[in-house]
Design a protein around this motif. Structure first.
Motif, PDB file in Angstrom:
ATOM      1  N   MET A 168      71.755 -80.695 -79.275  1.00  0.00           N
ATOM      2  CA  MET A 168      73.308 -80.666 -79.031  1.00  0.00           C
ATOM      3  C   MET A 168      73.902 -81.521 -79.923  1.00  0.00           C
ATOM      4  O   MET A 168      75.123 -81.379 -80.434  1.00  0.00           O
ATOM      5  N   VAL A 169      73.294 -82.960 -79.915  1.00  0.00           N
ATOM      6  CA  VAL A 169      73.947 -83.946 -80.901  1.00  0.00           C
ATOM      7  C   VAL A 169      74.050 -83.537 -82.196  1.00  0.00           C
ATOM      8  O   VAL A 169      75.177 -83.557 -82.980  1.00  0.00           O
ATOM      9  N   MET A 170      72.972 -82.872 -82.737  1.00  0.00           N
ATOM     10  CA  MET A 170      73.165 -82.359 -84.096  1.00  0.00           C
ATOM     11  C   MET A 170      74.019 -81.529 -84.388  1.00  0.00           C
ATOM     12  O   MET A 170      74.943 -81.272 -85.458  1.00  0.00           O
ATOM     13  N   VAL A 171      74.130 -80.180 -83.381  1.00  0.00           N
ATOM     14  CA  VAL A 171      75.257 -79.534 -83.490  1.00  0.00           C
ATOM     15  C   VAL A 171      76.776 -79.972 -83.389  1.00  0.00           C
ATOM     16  O   VAL A 171      77.406 -79.544 -84.228  1.00  0.00           O
ATOM     17  N   ILE A 172      77.022 -81.006 -82.365  1.00  0.00           N
ATOM     18  CA  ILE A 172      78.148 -81.727 -82.313  1.00  0.00           C
ATOM     19  C   ILE A 172      78.564 -82.159 -83.762  1.00  0.00           C
ATOM     20  O   ILE A 172      79.689 -82.281 -84.347  1.00  0.00           O
ATOM     21  N   GLN A 173      77.524 -83.033 -84.388  1.00  0.00           N
ATOM     22  CA  GLN A 173      77.804 -83.587 -85.756  1.00  0.00           C
ATOM     23  C   GLN A 173      77.974 -82.656 -86.743  1.00  0.00           C
ATOM     24  O   GLN A 173      78.818 -83.010 -87.538  1.00  0.00           O
ATOM     25  N   ILE A 174      77.087 -81.458 -86.586  1.00  0.00           N
ATOM     26  CA  ILE A 174      77.249 -80.419 -87.728  1.00  0.00           C
ATOM     27  C   ILE A 174      78.500 -79.772 -87.426  1.00  0.00           C
ATOM     28  O   ILE A 174      79.468 -79.528 -88.565  1.00  0.00           O
ATOM     29  N   SER A 175      79.183 -79.514 -86.268  1.00  0.00           N
ATOM     30  CA  SER A 175      80.572 -79.045 -86.212  1.00  0.00           C
ATOM     31  C   SER A 175      81.582 -79.768 -86.673  1.00  0.00           C
ATOM     32  O   SER A 175      82.418 -79.438 -87.224  1.00  0.00           O
ATOM     33  N   TYR A 201      86.482 -87.462 -81.599  1.00  0.00           N
ATOM     34  CA  TYR A 201      85.685 -86.504 -80.726  1.00  0.00           C
ATOM     35  C   TYR A 201      84.260 -86.637 -80.717  1.00  0.00           C
ATOM     36  O   TYR A 201      83.253 -86.595 -79.921  1.00  0.00           O
ATOM     37  N   GLU A 202      83.814 -86.906 -82.070  1.00  0.00           N
ATOM     38  CA  GLU A 202      82.329 -86.678 -82.397  1.00  0.00           C
ATOM     39  C   GLU A 202      81.956 -88.059 -81.654  1.00  0.00           C
ATOM     40  O   GLU A 202      80.793 -88.189 -81.133  1.00  0.00           O
ATOM     41  N   ARG A 203      82.532 -89.283 -81.791  1.00  0.00           N
ATOM     42  CA  ARG A 203      82.049 -90.574 -81.282  1.00  0.00           C
ATOM     43  C   ARG A 203      82.027 -90.468 -79.753  1.00  0.00           C
ATOM     44  O   ARG A 203      80.993 -90.943 -79.061  1.00  0.00           O
ATOM     45  N   ARG A 204      82.906 -89.722 -79.262  1.00  0.00           N
ATOM     46  CA  ARG A 204      82.979 -89.826 -77.798  1.00  0.00           C
ATOM     47  C   ARG A 204      81.888 -88.956 -77.277  1.00  0.00           C
ATOM     48  O   ARG A 204      80.901 -89.185 -76.313  1.00  0.00           O
ATOM     49  N   GLU A 205      81.595 -87.756 -77.896  1.00  0.00           N
ATOM     50  CA  GLU A 205      80.666 -86.630 -77.247  1.00  0.00           C
ATOM     51  C   GLU A 205      79.263 -87.150 -77.656  1.00  0.00           C
ATOM     52  O   GLU A 205      78.362 -87.135 -76.707  1.00  0.00           O
ATOM     53  N   VAL A 206      78.950 -87.727 -78.944  1.00  0.00           N
ATOM     54  CA  VAL A 206      77.686 -88.296 -79.109  1.00  0.00           C
ATOM     55  C   VAL A 206      77.583 -89.470 -78.458  1.00  0.00           C
ATOM     56  O   VAL A 206      76.207 -89.583 -77.734  1.00  0.00           O
TER      57      VAL A 206
END
Length: 559
Positions: free
Chosen positions: A223-230, A263-268
Motif C-alpha cells: 500500500m505504501v508503494m501504491v501511495i508513493q507511485i500514485s 498527502y504522501e508524507r501523512r499517509e506514508v
C-alpha cells in the motif's frame, strides 16, 4: 606407588579471602598464598593503622610487604584446569547454562544428576555415595535440573507431587490431604499430557497469527508503494498541465506539489507507524513461540505447569489502523478544468487549508477567492416545505424565508412536521449531483445545513436536533462563534461573521462546504468529507424569536 591425583577443589589452591581458585597468585612472607587483588584490597583497609597481617595465620608485618607473583603456582593451577577438562567434561566447572553441583565447596562443577529425594544436584565426585552406598538406593535420581526451590511446597517444604485442577497449582502430599482434600487432583504427568495438547494448539494458533500479521505487513508495504507511485504519478501529470498554462499560474505549481507531498508524507507516515507496530508484534510473537517451543520440550513437569499458566494469555494487541488509498483526491481537490476556464481570474486563485473531520486530516482546496462564478454554476433554487415546519416557524416570501414567532401558526397535522424543535426542511431532494445555494441569516442563534429524509421529526429528544445525529450536518452561529455539528460532535471555527453563507454540496466528491460571502469574495469556513448514500434536504433551525433565515434567489446571488 601411584602419585595422588590433585584437584582444584582442594583448599590448597583456593584463596582464603574470596574462597575461589587463586587468580594471579602471590605469596606473602609467612608462606600463604592469595589472589593479588584480594590481599591488596584486604591490606588497603589496614592503611590507616599501618599494621598488616596475614588473614590466615594472623602474622603481623610492620611494613606492607612487597607482593610478587608466584609463577610456579599459577602454572600448576592452569595445568590442573586443563587436565580436569580433558579427562572428563563432567569434571569441568559449570557454565552459565549448566546446573552446578550444590556440594562443591569452592568451584562448582557441572552437575550430572539431581536427587529428588535429597533435593540436591551432584557432580560426578559427590554422586559416588549414591552409587556405592546401599542406603541411597531408594533415592530418585533424575537429569540435572535447576529451580529446585519451586519444586518444594512453600508451606510444608515437601516435594510437589500432586496437581490440583480446582486451584490450578502444584501441591505436596500434605496439602493434598488437607486444604485440597476434596479437590480434583492428578499427577503432574497426567496433567502435563493434557496440557501438552493445549500447548500445541496454542503454538498452532500463534503461528497462524504470525502468518496473518506477516500478510498484513506485506499488504501495508504494498500500500505504501501504491501511495508513493500514485503521488509521483499525480505530480508528473500536474507538472505537464502547468507547463501548458500561462506564466501567471506558475506559482501554483509548487503549491500543488507541496499538497501532494504532504498527502504522501501523512499517509506514508501512518503506514510506517503501523509497519513498526506490526514488526514489533511479530517479533514478540516469535519470541513467545520460541519460549513455547522450548517449554514443550522440557522434561520438568513442575516447571512446565508453572510456566504454562503464564503463557495462556496471548499478548495484548493494539487496535488496528485502517489505511485507505484515495487516488482521486487530487482530481477532486484540484478542478483543473474549472481552472483552465477561469484563467482570466488566475491571480485570485489560491490554495486554502481547511480542517475536516479531525485535527490530523487537514486538507487543501483550490478556490477563487475573488469570484464565486465557479460556484454559481451549480446554483440550485430551493423552497421551504411547510409540511415539515414547526408551528412556531412562519414561512414567507414564497416559502423562501423562515422566521421564529412567539405564537404558533395554524399548520395542519402532518407526519413530516417537527413537533418540538423549531426546524424546517426544504422541498427539493439533493442527490447524485453538485448543488450550491446561499442564505442570509439574522438573530443570535441559527443553524443551516442538510439532513436526510429519514431524520426523526417527533419528540423532544436531543437526538432530533440538527447536528445531534448521524443524519444531519449543520453550521451554527451561536454567541458570535461558528460551530459545525455532526452526530453530537462539534468543531469550533474561527472566522469573522458574515450575514450571507454559501453552501456547496458535492455528492459525487463526497463533501459539504460552507462559505462566507462578502460582495464577490468567498471564504471557505469549513469542509466536511462524507459519503452521502441517500437524498439530502436543505435544513434550518431557528430557535429564538425574531431570528430568520432567507434562501437567496439566483438574481440576488448574481448581483
Amino acid at each position: 606407588m601411584a602419585a595422588p591425583q590433585l584437584s582444584l577443589s582442594t583448599d590448597r589452591y583456593s584463596c582464603s579471602v574470596c574462597l575461589d581458585v587463586l587468580k594471579e597468585p602471590v605469596t606473602i612472607p609467612c608462606g600463604h598464598n592469595y589472589c593479588m587483588r584480594c590481599i591488596n584490597d584486604y591490606w588497603d583497609q589496614s592503611d590507616k593503622e599501618r599494621v598488616y597481617n596475614c588473614p590466615q595465620c594472623r602474622r603481623t608485618f610492620n611494613v606492607r610487604p612487597e607482593l610478587n607473583k608466584n609463577a610456579m603456582l599459577k602454572d600448576i593451577i592452569e595445568n590442573l584446569k586443563s587436565r580436569e577438562a580433558d579427562v572428563d567434561p563432567a569434571w569441568s566447572c559449570a557454565e552459565p547454562d549448566d546446573v552446578p553441583c550444590d556440594v562443591c565447596p569452592v568451584r562448582n562443577r557441572r552437575a550430572v544428576k539431581t536427587c529428588m529425594t535429597c533435593m540436591i544436584s551432584y557432580c560426578e565426585t559427590h554422586l559416588q555415595p549414591h552409587k556405592e552406598n546401599g542406603a541411597y538406593k531408594r533415592h530418585k535420581l533424575e537429569e540435572p535440573t535447576g529451580n529446585l526451590e519451586e519444586k518444594l511446597c512453600a508451606k510444608h517444604q515437601e516435594v510437589l507431587k500432586i496437581f490440583c485442577r480446582i486451584d490450578e497449582t502444584c501441591v505436596c502430599l500434605m496439602c493434598a490431604v488437607t486444604e485440597h482434600k476434596s479437590h480434583d487432583t492428578v499427577t503432574p504427568e497426567e496433567e502435563r499430557a493434557e496440557r501438552q495438547t493445549q500447548l500445541e494448539n496454542k503454538m498452532t494458533e500463534m503461528k497462524s497469527q504470525m502468518e496473518e500479521k506477516e500478510k498484513e505487513l506485506e499488504e501495508i508495504k504494498d500500500m505504501v508503494m501504491v501511495i508513493q507511485i500514485s503521488a509521483e504519478k499525480e505530480i508528473q501529470e500536474y507538472e505537464k498541465t502547468f507547463r501548458a498554462v500561462l506564466e501567471s499560474i506558475e506559482r501554483l505549481r509548487s503549491e500543488v506539489t507541496m499538497v501532494i507531498r504532504e498527502y504522501e508524507r501523512r499517509e506514508v507516515g501512518k503506514a510506517e507507524e503501523l509497519i513498526k507496530r506490526l514488526e514489533k508484534e511479530i517479533e514478540a510473537l516469535k519470541r513467545r513461540d520460541a519460549e513455547l517451543a522450548e517449554l514443550s520440550q522440557t522434561d520438568d513437569h513442575i516447571h512446565f505447569l508453572k510456566k504454562f499458566l503464564s503463557f495462556c494469555d496471548p499478548p495484548r494487541e493494539e487496535d488496528g489502523t485502517d489505511i485507505t488509498i484515495d487516488i482521486d483526491i487530487f482530481r477532486r481537490t484540484l478542478d483543473l478544468c474549472d481552472l483552465m476556464k477561469s484563467l482570466e481570474d488566475v491571480s485570485d486563485w489560491e490554495f486554502v487549508k481547511t480542517s475536516e473531520t479531525g485535527a490530523d486530516d487537514s486538507s487543501h482546496i483550490l478556490q477563487n477567492l475573488r469570484c464565486r462564478n465557479h460556484l454559481l454554476k451549480y446554483f440550485c433554487p430551493l423552497t421551504l416545505d411547510p409540511n415539515t415546519a414547526h408551528r412556531l416557524l412562519c414561512l414567507s416570501e414564497e416559502n423562501r424565508k423562515v422566521t421564529c414567532e412567539v405564537t404558533e401558526s395554524l399548520y395542519p397535522n402532518h407526519p413530516d412536521r417537527f413537533d418540538h424543535w423549531n426546524q424546517v426542511l426544504c422541498t427539493e431532494a439533493l442527490s447524485g449531483t453538485r448543488c450550491y445555494w446561499e442564505v442570509e441569516w439574522s438573530g443570535d442563534e441559527t443553524a443551516i445545513g442538510v439532513a436526510c429524509k429519514g431524520i426523526h421529526r417527533k419528540g423532544n429528544g436531543v437526538e432530533i436536533l440538527l447536528g445531534y445525529n448521524d443524519k444531519s450536518w449543520v453550521l451554527c452561529y451561536d454567541d458570535c462563534v461558528y460551530v459545525f455539528w455532526f452526530n453530537k460532535m462539534h468543531t469550533v471555527i474561527d472566522a469573522p461573521y458574515s450575514h450571507r453563507i454559501g453552501i456547496y454540496l458535492d455528492c459525487p466528491g463526497g463533501s459539504l462546504s460552507f462559505y462566507a460571502i462578502s460582495e464577490d469574495t468567498v471564504t471557505l469556513l469549513y469542509r466536511f468529507k462524507a459519503s452521502f448514500d441517500e437524498p439530502l434536504y436543505a435544513s434550518f433551525h431557528v430557535p429564538l424569536p425574531d431570528s430568520s433565515v432567507t434562501i437567496c434567489s439566483l438574481l440576488a446571488s448574481s448581483e
